[in-house]
Design a protein around this motif. Structure first.
Motif, PDB file in Angstrom:
ATOM      1  N   LEU A  62       0.831  -1.190   0.000  1.00 15.37           N
ATOM      2  CA  LEU A  62       0.000   0.000   0.000  1.00 15.37           C
ATOM      3  C   LEU A  62       0.874   1.252   0.000  1.00 15.37           C
ATOM      4  O   LEU A  62       1.909   1.307   0.641  1.00 15.37           O
ATOM      5  CB  LEU A  62      -0.926   0.012   1.219  1.00 15.37           C
ATOM      6  CG  LEU A  62      -2.025  -1.054   1.257  1.00 15.37           C
ATOM      7  CD1 LEU A  62      -2.842  -0.918   2.527  1.00 15.37           C
ATOM      8  CD2 LEU A  62      -2.917  -0.963   0.032  1.00 15.37           C
ATOM      9  N   ARG A  63       0.434   2.239  -0.750  1.00 19.31           N
ATOM     10  CA  ARG A  63       1.145   3.513  -0.802  1.00 19.31           C
ATOM     11  C   ARG A  63       0.683   4.371   0.366  1.00 19.31           C
ATOM     12  O   ARG A  63      -0.432   4.908   0.371  1.00 19.31           O
ATOM     13  CB  ARG A  63       0.845   4.210  -2.130  1.00 19.31           C
ATOM     14  CG  ARG A  63       1.418   3.454  -3.337  1.00 19.31           C
ATOM     15  CD  ARG A  63       0.812   3.934  -4.643  1.00 19.31           C
ATOM     16  NE  ARG A  63       1.548   3.414  -5.788  1.00 19.31           N
ATOM     17  CZ  ARG A  63       1.140   3.505  -7.043  1.00 19.31           C
ATOM     18  NH1 ARG A  63      -0.026   4.083  -7.321  1.00 19.31           N
ATOM     19  NH2 ARG A  63       1.872   3.022  -8.028  1.00 19.31           N
ATOM     20  N   GLN A  64       1.543   4.522   1.355  1.00 21.36           N
ATOM     21  CA  GLN A  64       1.135   5.156   2.596  1.00 21.36           C
ATOM     22  C   GLN A  64       0.758   6.623   2.425  1.00 21.36           C
ATOM     23  O   GLN A  64      -0.120   7.134   3.108  1.00 21.36           O
ATOM     24  CB  GLN A  64       2.247   5.000   3.651  1.00 21.36           C
ATOM     25  CG  GLN A  64       2.482   3.562   4.084  1.00 21.36           C
ATOM     26  CD  GLN A  64       1.207   2.888   4.552  1.00 21.36           C
ATOM     27  OE1 GLN A  64       0.422   3.438   5.328  1.00 21.36           O
ATOM     28  NE2 GLN A  64       0.962   1.673   4.053  1.00 21.36           N
TER      29      GLN A  64
ATOM     30  N   ALA B   4      -4.977  20.157  -0.831  1.00 24.13           N
ATOM     31  CA  ALA B   4      -5.247  18.719  -0.902  1.00 24.13           C
ATOM     32  C   ALA B   4      -4.023  17.912  -0.492  1.00 24.13           C
ATOM     33  O   ALA B   4      -2.883  18.365  -0.625  1.00 24.13           O
ATOM     34  CB  ALA B   4      -5.678  18.331  -2.312  1.00 24.13           C
ATOM     35  N   ASP B   5      -4.267  16.712  -0.017  1.00 20.48           N
ATOM     36  CA  ASP B   5      -3.198  15.779   0.350  1.00 20.48           C
ATOM     37  C   ASP B   5      -2.835  14.862  -0.814  1.00 20.48           C
ATOM     38  O   ASP B   5      -1.810  14.180  -0.777  1.00 20.48           O
ATOM     39  CB  ASP B   5      -3.636  14.919   1.535  1.00 20.48           C
ATOM     40  CG  ASP B   5      -4.056  15.754   2.732  1.00 20.48           C
ATOM     41  OD1 ASP B   5      -3.274  16.637   3.145  1.00 20.48           O
ATOM     42  OD2 ASP B   5      -5.171  15.542   3.243  1.00 20.48           O
TER      43      ASP B   5
ATOM     44  N   GLY C  13      -4.911   3.163  -2.192  1.00 15.74           N
ATOM     45  CA  GLY C  13      -3.468   3.118  -1.954  1.00 15.74           C
ATOM     46  C   GLY C  13      -2.773   1.924  -2.556  1.00 15.74           C
ATOM     47  O   GLY C  13      -1.582   1.695  -2.309  1.00 15.74           O
ATOM     48  N   ARG C  14      -3.493   1.140  -3.366  1.00 20.46           N
ATOM     49  CA  ARG C  14      -2.861  -0.015  -3.983  1.00 20.46           C
ATOM     50  C   ARG C  14      -1.994   0.422  -5.164  1.00 20.46           C
ATOM     51  O   ARG C  14      -2.196   1.476  -5.743  1.00 20.46           O
ATOM     52  CB  ARG C  14      -3.935  -1.031  -4.396  1.00 20.46           C
ATOM     53  CG  ARG C  14      -4.571  -1.721  -3.178  1.00 20.46           C
ATOM     54  CD  ARG C  14      -5.671  -2.674  -3.569  1.00 20.46           C
ATOM     55  NE  ARG C  14      -6.908  -1.975  -3.894  1.00 20.46           N
ATOM     56  CZ  ARG C  14      -7.789  -1.528  -2.988  1.00 20.46           C
ATOM     57  NH1 ARG C  14      -7.538  -1.691  -1.699  1.00 20.46           N
ATOM     58  NH2 ARG C  14      -8.896  -0.924  -3.372  1.00 20.46           N
TER      59      ARG C  14
ATOM     60  N   GLY D  62      -2.933   7.769   3.671  1.00 18.44           N
ATOM     61  CA  GLY D  62      -3.064   8.799   4.699  1.00 18.44           C
ATOM     62  C   GLY D  62      -3.688  10.094   4.218  1.00 18.44           C
ATOM     63  O   GLY D  62      -3.912  11.009   5.026  1.00 18.44           O
ATOM     64  N   ALA D  63      -3.994  10.204   2.937  1.00 22.07           N
ATOM     65  CA  ALA D  63      -4.562  11.442   2.408  1.00 22.07           C
ATOM     66  C   ALA D  63      -5.992  11.624   2.889  1.00 22.07           C
ATOM     67  O   ALA D  63      -6.820  10.719   2.775  1.00 22.07           O
ATOM     68  CB  ALA D  63      -4.524  11.428   0.882  1.00 22.07           C
TER      69      ALA D  63
END
Length: 379
Positions: free
Chosen positions: A10-12, A174-175, A257-258, A16-17
């Motif tokens: 997962l892309r952290q 934005a995150d 987040g994949r 976390g966004a």
């Protein structure tokens, strides 16, 4: 594979966004002949509604012109601006009505926000835009943003919603920015040809050296292509916002987040709002030619532009308008908000502020472009 292995992939920074801008292109919402594809719109809304949870979603949606083609009897996107605006006028209402009905299935309200570059390059206008978007999110609505194609002229158009999305992502702090299109990521060549591979991550500009980036989409109903998406990703990443580029069919994986599509990592920090707008959304109303000393002072010394360093002026502009700053070879080196009208500048050229104040009054003892209202384009 599932379990721990999947979690590790997962892309952290995506997981976390909390506040996410999602941009979707015309080809992902409409049929090739024009007209909205209700099933495609519903599928996108299903993904966004299920992914939101405690997240806030701003949707930058193309599709107004494409949606207006079939109802007006047009078999392709018109080339002239007047008919594009007519199609947008019909299509924008259909587009927002479709989103309103689709999000209503989840008890979510929709708010329409139409922007031109004038709304984002002028300080008071973009502050108003920010307040509107923040308030919509605070009230639980989903802002649906589009370029105001019905009134925008060639001179005040973003040109594509990819760049608009990058600027909106910065505007709302934005995150994450997610760019959805009809291609599942950035490839190192034409994805339709054998031997090309998807680029999973981009750490910085060096990762794109030698990569052939196509300029057109597949469906022919939009204005953008991979070039505009990579440029939008570059703008957002340089402003401290990670970007995922993938296809609309992989939207759920991207938001989860994949490891789908292409992830552009942050390459810079958030800058002052007006500087980002100035660099990427403003249309210069004129130009000032700088001598070599002034070019060095502006680029290397982060200095304001004084009358003494200006060699020539062109264009018609008013105080507060954006102007291009050029070197003697005609190359743009910076852009800034000018403090004088164009008609006033010729008598200021090459003169010190002290001399000008003595001859013309204390109001002339100031910068032509203050460093706080100036952004360097080339170093």
């Amino acid at each position: 594979m599932s379990g721990a292995g999947e979690s590790q992939r997962l892309r952290q920074e995506v997981v976390g966004a909390r506040r996410i801008v999602v941009k979707v292109g015309s080809s992902s919402l409409t049929t090739a002949g024009g007209g909205l594809d209700a099933d495609r719109v519903d599928a996108l809304v299903d993904t966004l509604a299920k992914a939101s949870g405690d997240k806030e979603i701003v949707l930058v949606s193309s599709g107004a012109i494409a949606a207006g083609l079939a109802p007006l009897g047009l078999d392709r996107r018109p080339r002239d601006l007047a008919r594009q605006q007519a199609a947008a006028s019909v299509g924008q209402g259909l587009l927002v009505a479709r989103y309103t009905a689709s999000f209503a299935r989840y008890g979510r309200r929709v708010g329409q926000v139409l922007l031109t570059t004038d709304d984002t390059s002028r300080r008071a206008h973009y502050r108003n835009a920010r307040r509107t978007l923040d308030q919509l999110l605070a009230m639980g609505a989903v802002p649906v943003v589009n370029e105001n194609d019905t009134v925008a002229t060639d001179e005040i158009r973003f040109g594509d919603n990819d760049r608009l999305a990058a600027l909106v992502a910065h505007l709302v702090r934005a995150d994450l920015l997610v760019l959805l299109s009809d291609v599942d990521g950035l490839y190192d060549g034409d994805p339709s040809l054998p031997g090309t591979s998807r680029i999973a991550e981009v750490q910085g500009p060096a990762d794109l050296e030698g990569v052939s980036i196509g300029s057109a989409g597949k469906a022919g109903v939009g204005t953008g292509g991979m070039v505009t998406k990579v440029e939008a990703a570059r703008i957002a990443a340089a402003a401290g916002i990670p970007v995922v580029l993938t296809s609309a069919t992989h939207a759920a994986d991207a938001l989860g987040g994949r490891a789908t599509g292409t992830l552009f990592h942050r390459t810079g920090r958030r800058s002052a709002d007006r500087l980002l707008w100035l660099a990427h959304a403003s249309t210069p109303r004129g130009a000032l030619t700088l001598d070599e000393g002034a070019v060095r002072a502006v680029i290397e010394g982060s200095a304001s532009l004084l009358p003494a360093g200006i060699a020539a002026v062109e264009g018609e502009f008013s105080a507060g308008d954006p102007v291009e700053l050029r070197d003697t070879g005609g190359r743009a080196v910076a852009r800034g908000l000018v403090a004088f009208d164009a008609a006033e500048i010729p008598r200021l050229l090459g003169r010190s502020t002290r001399d000008l104040a003595r001859e013309l009054g204390p109001g002339y003892e100031r910068e032509v472009v203050h460093r706080d209202d100036l952004v360097v384009l080339r170093r």
